[in-house]
Design a protein around this motif. Structure first.
Motif: not given
Ligand SMILES: Cc1ncc(COP(=O)(O)O)c(C=O)c1O
Length: 402
Positions: A381-402
């Motif tokens: 329940x938040x704006x479309x742009x914020x949603x995409x930006x937020x999940x992209x940031x999480x994706x970028x960070x989590x892709x570093x997990x090893x």
């Protein structure tokens, strides 16, 4: 000096609302100038529709609404809620079976306070919304968890419920659509669960606050209507918060058999008296109007839901079943626990959520808050742009997990 504890054991046992805590931390970081994106809040990002606000403005000008009114709610609102319940759920109730409460939350507290004696057990499907355990505990009840996971889309079966039932079981809490998972029971599943409850003489407390937020082919089924055999052992909890973007107005209700409603009204008459009249008049405009405002919100939520689920499932180590209702996604992040990320090794979803807040400036609520560690709840329940930006940031960070 007295050595008695300063805070009672009963109240000390209540935890802070984890969802509100995450939201508060994110807001504080934002206020300090950090570009935080919050997936924590459980409220629509839309304003309350204008015709509802207008009804409140008019009510505020009327001197009769400056006074106390009946503790159980304005008679015209109780009637409108009874009519709305018949319209939306096909469930026939009298106005006398309605208690207007300060938000759905007070309805939750009052329902359990009214039904439970110390030691009475309540079956609660986990993951569950954070308020239920505290309300049950305060009433002296004992919560018995029925744990579900992503493999069933967070749906409990009759077999699981039966395995958790004991001689002390008084009630089943039934929440569909669910917060935090967005799971929605089909009509068949709802009927099966309701019939099982009726067969064993259990009460069903059902929280229908997300009734109008279902997507795709999913349909909301009111267990009260679907299972007439439950008779006078059903208590419905509901409110205007989610359907009409009215979280701040604080109007909810409880519907039940007249003895329960009368007892709960007595409790409320000493605790809070009537809900603010201006808010009640706003709620009257809401429930007696049409459902076009929620239809518009639903379209936006549905679009965001699909974007969020797709993006989450693209992150290695994250698995998110498709939520069918409400406005939350509940992905598993179990595979990421214990992996190294930015020089740290989070050992729980709580620690991983903290790391995400610090490193990606994104707030998610860890599954610990809902009785199932290893998951996150993200509100869409938040704006479309914020949603995409937020999940992209999480994706970028989590892709570093090893
Ligand atoms: C499942 C559920 N029930 C009830 C409520 C209570 O809503 P309110 O007290 O704002 O009416 C909420 C709010 O988050 C909820 O998610």
């Amino acid at each position: 000096m007295s050595t008695r504890p300063r805070i009672s054991a009963r109240i000390s046992a209540i935890s802070e609302s984890a969802t509100l805590a995450v939201d508060a931390k994110a807001k504080a970081m934002k206020a300090a100038g950090r570009p935080v994106i919050g997936f924590g809040a459980g409220e629509p990002d839309f304003p309350t529709p204008g015709y509802i606000v207008e009804a409140a403005v008019q009510a505020a000008r009327e001197p009769r609404f400056h006074k106390y009114t009946p503790a159980g709610g304005l008679p015209e609102l109780k009637q409108a809620i009874a009519d709305k319940t018949r319209r939306d759920s096909g469930y026939a109730v009298e106005a006398s079976q309605v208690l207007v409460t300060n938000g759905g939350k007070q309805a939750v507290y009052e329902a359990f306070a009214t039904l439970l004696d110390p030691g009475d057990e309540v079956l609660v499907v986990a993951p569950y919304w954070t308020t239920y355990p505290e309300a049950i505990k305060l009433a002296g009840g004992v919560q018995v968890d029925v744990v579900t996971d992503e493999s069933t889309g967070y749906l409990a079966s009759v077999e699981q419920l039966e395995a958790a039932r004991t001689e002390r079981t008084k009630a089943l809490l039934f929440v569909s659509p669910s917060n935090p998972t967005g799971a929605v029971h089909s009509r068949e599943q709802t009927e099966a669960i309701g019939r099982w409850a009726a067969e064993h003489g259990l009460w069903v407390v059902t929280d229908e606050i997300y009734e109008h937020l279902v997507y795709g082919g999913a349909e909301f089924t009111s267990i009260a209507t679907a299972v007439p055999e439950l008779g006078d052992r059903v208590v419905i909890l509901n409110g205007v918060a989610k359907t009409y973007a009215m979280t701040g107005w604080r109007v909810g209700w409880l519907i039940g058999p007249s003895d329960v409603v009368k007892a709960a009204t007595n409790l409320q008459s000493h605790a809070t008296s009537n809900v603010a009249n201006v808010s009640q008049m706003a709620a009257l405009a809401a429930v007696s109007g049409d459902l076009s405002a929620v239809a518009e919100m639903r379209t936006a939520f549905d679009r965001r839901r699909q974007t969020m689920v797709r993006m989450l499932n693209e992150i290695p180590g994250v698995f998110c079943p498709e939520p069918k209702g409400a406005f939350y996604a509940y992905p598993s992040v179990k595979e990421l626990i214990g992996k190294e990320l930015r020089g740290r090794r989070p050992r729980s979803s709580g620690e991983l959520a903290e790391l995400i807040l610090e490193e990606a400036e994104v707030a998610v609520v860890p599954g610990e808050a809902f009785g199932t560690p290893g998951y996150f709840r993200l509100s869409y329940a938040l704006g479309d742009d914020d949603l995409v930006e937020g999940v992209s940031r999480v994706a970028k960070l989590l892709s570093e997990a090893h």
